[in-house]
Design a protein around this motif. Structure first.
Motif, short mmCIF file in Angstrom:
data_model
loop_
_atom_site.label_atom_id
_atom_site.label_comp_id
_atom_site.label_asym_id
_atom_site.label_seq_id
_atom_site.Cartn_x
_atom_site.Cartn_y
_atom_site.Cartn_z
N HIS A 2 0.83 -1.19 0.00
CA HIS A 2 0.00 0.00 0.00
C HIS A 2 0.87 1.25 0.00
CE1 HIS A 2 -3.75 -2.09 0.45
NE2 HIS A 2 -3.19 -2.83 1.38
N LEU A 3 0.30 2.33 -0.45
CA LEU A 3 1.02 3.59 -0.44
C LEU A 3 1.30 4.03 0.99
CD1 LEU A 3 -0.86 5.61 -3.17
CD2 LEU A 3 1.29 4.41 -3.34
N PHE A 4 2.48 4.60 1.20
CA PHE A 4 2.79 5.14 2.50
C PHE A 4 1.96 6.38 2.76
CE2 PHE A 4 5.89 2.52 4.17
CZ PHE A 4 6.45 3.08 5.29
N PRO A 5 1.75 6.75 4.01
CA PRO A 5 1.04 8.01 4.31
C PRO A 5 1.72 9.17 3.63
CG PRO A 5 1.31 6.72 6.29
CD PRO A 5 2.11 6.04 5.23
N ALA A 6 0.93 10.18 3.21
CA ALA A 6 1.50 11.31 2.48
C ALA A 6 0.73 12.58 2.74
CB ALA A 6 1.50 11.00 0.99
N VAL A 7 1.44 13.70 2.63
CA VAL A 7 0.79 15.01 2.75
C VAL A 7 0.64 15.60 1.36
CG1 VAL A 7 1.30 17.42 3.31
CG2 VAL A 7 1.40 15.70 5.08
N VAL A 8 -0.49 16.22 1.08
CA VAL A 8 -0.72 16.80 -0.24
C VAL A 8 0.06 18.10 -0.33
CG1 VAL A 8 -2.43 17.69 -1.83
CG2 VAL A 8 -2.99 15.79 -0.33
N LEU A 9 1.17 18.07 -1.06
CA LEU A 9 1.97 19.26 -1.26
C LEU A 9 2.55 19.19 -2.64
CD1 LEU A 9 3.33 21.80 -0.12
CD2 LEU A 9 5.24 20.35 0.55
N THR A 10 2.30 20.19 -3.48
CA THR A 10 2.76 20.14 -4.85
C THR A 10 4.20 20.59 -4.95
OG1 THR A 10 1.88 22.34 -5.18
CG2 THR A 10 0.49 20.50 -5.83
N TRP A 287 -9.78 16.85 -7.25
CA TRP A 287 -9.60 16.05 -8.47
C TRP A 287 -8.79 14.80 -8.11
CZ3 TRP A 287 -12.82 17.11 -12.05
CH2 TRP A 287 -13.25 18.43 -12.27
N ARG A 288 -9.36 13.99 -7.22
CA ARG A 288 -8.69 12.81 -6.71
C ARG A 288 -9.43 11.56 -7.17
NH1 ARG A 288 -7.34 11.90 -0.34
NH2 ARG A 288 -6.57 14.02 -0.64
N GLU A 311 -3.97 12.37 -7.26
CA GLU A 311 -4.61 13.67 -7.43
C GLU A 311 -3.86 14.46 -8.50
OE1 GLU A 311 -5.63 17.72 -4.89
OE2 GLU A 311 -5.47 15.79 -3.86
N VAL A 312 -4.59 15.01 -9.45
CA VAL A 312 -3.99 15.78 -10.53
C VAL A 312 -3.85 17.23 -10.10
CG1 VAL A 312 -4.24 16.55 -12.91
CG2 VAL A 312 -4.95 14.24 -12.28
N GLU A 403 -4.39 9.38 4.13
CA GLU A 403 -5.28 9.56 2.99
C GLU A 403 -4.67 10.44 1.92
OE1 GLU A 403 -8.92 11.11 4.48
OE2 GLU A 403 -9.44 9.31 5.59
N ALA A 404 -3.47 10.95 2.14
CA ALA A 404 -2.85 11.84 1.16
C ALA A 404 -2.48 11.06 -0.10
CB ALA A 404 -1.61 12.48 1.76
N PRO A 405 -2.79 11.61 -1.27
CA PRO A 405 -2.54 10.89 -2.51
C PRO A 405 -1.19 11.22 -3.13
CG PRO A 405 -3.76 12.87 -2.99
CD PRO A 405 -3.51 12.86 -1.48
N TRP A 406 -0.84 10.51 -4.18
CA TRP A 406 0.23 10.93 -5.05
C TRP A 406 -0.24 12.20 -5.76
CZ3 TRP A 406 4.55 7.89 -7.28
CH2 TRP A 406 4.84 6.73 -6.55
N ILE A 407 0.71 13.05 -6.14
CA ILE A 407 0.41 14.25 -6.89
C ILE A 407 0.92 14.07 -8.31
CG2 ILE A 407 0.71 16.75 -7.05
CD1 ILE A 407 -0.91 15.83 -4.65
#
Length: 434
Positions: A2-10, A287-288, A311-312, A403-407
């Motif tokens: 599974h994906l590791f935890p992440a923060v949404v930051l571009t 946009w996730r 997330e785009v 719940e943070a996604p890949w960007i």
């Protein structure tokens, strides 16, 4: 895995569509992430998300509640797609040429007021607010005053003051002011009585660029303001056929630059080939979406399966993910981790092996989106030497939301023409036309 935890930051380091700029960003003297955060971090608001909730009447005394974007259930929005996307009337869509600043931020021109005052704005997928600097509160910085344009409501015969205020918090600081109402023209289409923010307090978020403000293309409750955003207004007033838009990024090998277009109201068949692969959005205000898995070598090497949130973000240059997962991906691709002082892990390829690198495949409902090495490898030439960087960046932070996604930034978008479909609460991808 599974994906590791992440923060949404571009990430805004350098556009993957340009060459010659990454060495400046990566040089020790420039401390890339300090510069990147100054320009980039402000682009993602830090607001709590709340699902829209609206009550509609059903019969004389009965009501029912709807959660999520209201237009998902209203017939006036649902009926837009009775025709295929590329069969919509040509007048229902408009293309806007986008220019780039600092090799990463893409912007177009809009007009506000009567007569129109022109402004360069970022069309941002991360929130819905529209704002531009006010001429009544110009900073003392002389360079800022000369470089950026400011909206003068006294010069517009169609201006109305709403008497409200707005504020939006970015990592770089607060942008706030009052809410005004005026005619807004974009791509030759005019929306009367459009509300927007007249920024009176703000940092120079766009230093050394010609960018003046922002137009949000995200969801309404992403913003602290309650006005209807520009895209939704254009659709509800039938100026556009639907609250949708599409983005095109295409690398130009000859110049090292990037051609970019924003299409309002539909898609442009000139920019893509094949059929769209659609994914339903998993959040009511982002946009996730979720993919089945990420794999290499046509499925022979599967990296992750299930619960992969993506997330785009059109204003992020790279593809950003949890550092351990990105490390695994880059290691499988043969990239070497570089010594890098910022909050991201950066990887380098042997340029002689780039052409033989495998495609990275994102699976959505069993259908593949294949990203080739020409898309995910960022080449830079400096002093006669070519360096090949991986477009997959890893976050080093360990205190991230699960719940943070890949960007998915411009590295991803230049491989796929992307259709943002608010009307049906989905996002679609088709191969970018060569």
């Amino acid at each position: 895995m599974h994906l590791f935890p992440a923060v949404v930051l571009t990430i805004t380091l350098v556009s993957s569509c340009t060459s010659g700029g990454l060495s400046t960003v990566l040089s020790g003297a420039n401390r890339p992430m300090v510069n990147a955060r100054k320009v980039e971090d402000h682009l993602r608001p830090r607001h709590l998300h709340a699902s829209l909730k609206k009550t509609f009447k059903r019969g004389p005394n009965r009501h029912f509640a709807v959660r999520g974007p209201v237009y998902r259930t209203l017939p006036t929005f649902r009926k837009f797609y009775v025709k295929p996307l590329d069969k919509q009337p040509s007048l229902s869509r408009r293309d806007i040429e986008l220019k780039h600043a600092n090799n990463s931020m893409y912007y177009g021109t809009i007009g506000i007021g009567t007569p129109a005052q022109d402004f360069n704005v970022i069309f941002h997928t991360g929130h819905s607010l529209m704002w531009i600097p006010s001429s009544h509160h110009i900073p003392d910085n002389e360079e800022f005053r000369e470089r950026h344009r400011h909206y003068n409501n006294d010069s517009s015969s169609t201006y109305n003051s709403k008497g409200d205020t707005f504020s939006i918090t970015y990592d770089a600081g607060l942008v706030s002011g009052k809410v005004g109402q005026d005619s807004v023209t974009v791509a030759g289409l005019t929306v009367k009585n459009q509300m927007f923010g007249e920024a009176e307090r703000y940092l120079d978020l766009f230093a050394n660029t010609d960018i003046d403000g922002m137009v949000g293309l995200g969801f309404r409750d992403k913003s602290s303001s309650k006005e209807t955003n520009l895209l939704d207004n254009m659709a509800s007033r039938r100026i556009l056929q639907a609250p949708v838009f599409s983005l095109y990024f295409k690398k130009e090998e000859a110049t090292g630059g990037c051609e970019a277009r924003l299409t309002l109201g539909g898609v442009n068949p000139d920019f893509y080939t094949g059929e769209f692969i659609f994914a339903n959005l998993t959040e009511p205000d982002e946009w996730r979406f979720e993919i089945d898995r990420i794999q290499l070598l046509n499925g022979a090497d599967t990296l992750w399966e299930s619960d992969c949130q993506m997330e785009v973000d059109s204003n992020s240059a790279m593809i950003e993910g949890p550092h351990l997962d990105v490390h695994l991906l880059n290691t499988r691709l043969g990239a070497t981790r570089m010594a890098y002082p910022g909050p991201y892990n950066v990887y380098e390829f042997d340029c002689s092996e780039v052409d033989s690198l495998p495609e990275v495949e994102f699976l959505i409902r069993g259908k593949k989106l294949s990203l080739s090495s020409k898309d995910y490898v960022v080449k830079e030439e400096a002093s006669g030497t070519t360096t090949c960087y991986s477009g997959f960046f890893g976050r080093k932070r360990l205190t991230e939301s699960s719940e943070a996604p890949w960007i998915l930034g411009q590295v991803f978008l230049r491989g796929f023409y992307t259709h943002f479909d608010k009307a049906n609460h989905r996002i679609g991808f088709a191969k970018t036309r060569d």
